[in-house]
Enzyme design. Sequence first.
Site, short mmCIF file in Angstrom:
data_model
loop_
_atom_site.label_atom_id
_atom_site.label_comp_id
_atom_site.label_asym_id
_atom_site.label_seq_id
_atom_site.Cartn_x
_atom_site.Cartn_y
_atom_site.Cartn_z
CD GLU A 22 -0.63 0.23 3.80
OE1 GLU A 22 -0.94 2.03 3.25
OE2 GLU A 22 -1.06 0.17 5.04
CE LYS A 170 -3.61 2.40 11.65
NZ LYS A 170 -3.60 1.54 10.10
N1 PSU Z 1 -0.37 1.01 8.66
C1 PSU Z 1 0.26 1.09 8.88
N2 PSU Z 1 0.13 2.83 8.60
C2 PSU Z 1 -0.40 2.85 7.89
C3 PSU Z 1 -1.51 2.34 7.73
C4 PSU Z 1 -0.98 1.38 8.16
O1 PSU Z 1 1.44 0.58 9.87
O2 PSU Z 1 -0.86 4.33 8.13
C5 PSU Z 1 -2.68 3.36 7.67
C6 PSU Z 1 -3.36 2.06 6.03
O3 PSU Z 1 -3.14 2.98 4.42
C7 PSU Z 1 -4.83 1.85 6.99
C8 PSU Z 1 -4.90 3.01 6.73
O4 PSU Z 1 -5.41 1.29 5.27
O5 PSU Z 1 -4.08 3.44 8.02
C9 PSU Z 1 -6.31 3.63 7.64
O6 PSU Z 1 -6.64 4.45 8.12
P1 PSU Z 1 -7.85 4.80 8.88
O7 PSU Z 1 -8.08 4.71 10.15
O8 PSU Z 1 -8.96 6.34 8.69
O9 PSU Z 1 -9.69 4.15 8.25
#
Ligand code: PSU
Length: 311
Positions: A22, A170
């Site tokens: 990604e 996370k």
């Molecule tokens: N994992 C990481 N760092 C990130 C992300 C994931 O170690 O920045 C990103 C991914 O792209 C994931 C996004 O899909 O954060 C999630 O964002 P949200 O909670 O706004 O959906």
Amino acid sequence: MIKISQNVAHAIKTKQPIVALESTIITHGLPFPQNYDIAIELEKIAESKNVVPATIAILDGKIKIGLSKEEINLLAKTGAKAQKLGVRDIPLAIMKNDIASTTVAATIFCAEQADILVFATGGIGGVHKVIGPGIQTPDKQITSFLSADVSNDLEKLASSNMIVVSAGAKAILDLNATLEYLETKGVSVIGYQTNDFPAFYSRSSGIALSARLDTPEEIATLYKLQQKLQLNKSILIANPIPHKYEISHEEIGPFIQTAIDCAYKQNIRGKNLTPYLLNKLALITKEKSVASNLSLIKNNVTLACDIALAL
Ligand code: PSU
Ligand code: MN
């Protein structure tokens, strides 16, 4: 609307293993220049295993599957000024010629256009904790009700057919609620050599998983079975961070709470919340959290390659 790089196109044609990567972690997840260095390093890890990396983003009005070094550098330098895309945002980013990075959800959508089966990320998005004081009832303050901020990642995992390798969700999230949501949506969460759901920075969240596999071959077998049954769900592989870079929950927990309190005070919401919290944690921990993030994503790419090879 889709531009597949020569390398990736060749790999598709000759049925070589491919791993999707990604780009939101490049633009929003990590600071410059570590973001550029890690994006290149992840591609090298794959190449060293004879797996073709396909980093995905939206540039020049096209979905790009497989980026050049120049394109990765552009994303890394643009950082959080780039658009961060969920699935719904893809058409508009194409229309507006945006410099745009794909989250887990949007990357799954794009990778499936090229029939890629395996994808590695850091940690998926999930159900956020309640930001702010919660609600006051006559006798107490309740802060543990379900937040309405649920990542598009969870919806997309439930409507796709990939193997997604992550270090769990996370740690800034409500991990119990995230796992419940995945169960409701019918997404298998498989602990890799662990019985517990990992918590991104920590090897365990203390929450038990119902499924565990110990080898890439077993994961490949499970995936093939699931495809035969046409479940139409992705499989989430939960791969704990390497011991050396683990930050214990006792250490990181209070920092996460501080970051969430700051987000509430500054009225940070929606798609800005995750990048804000990750960035705040990097500041508070003097980039120890960044070192952990780098370590776990390399670990995930390595496992994703082994799964792609097994497939
Ligand atoms: N994992 C990481 N760092 C990130 C992300 C994931 O170690 O920045 C990103 C991914 O792209 C994931 C996004 O899909 O954060 C999630 O964002 P949200 O909670 O706004 O959906
Ligand atoms: Mn969100």
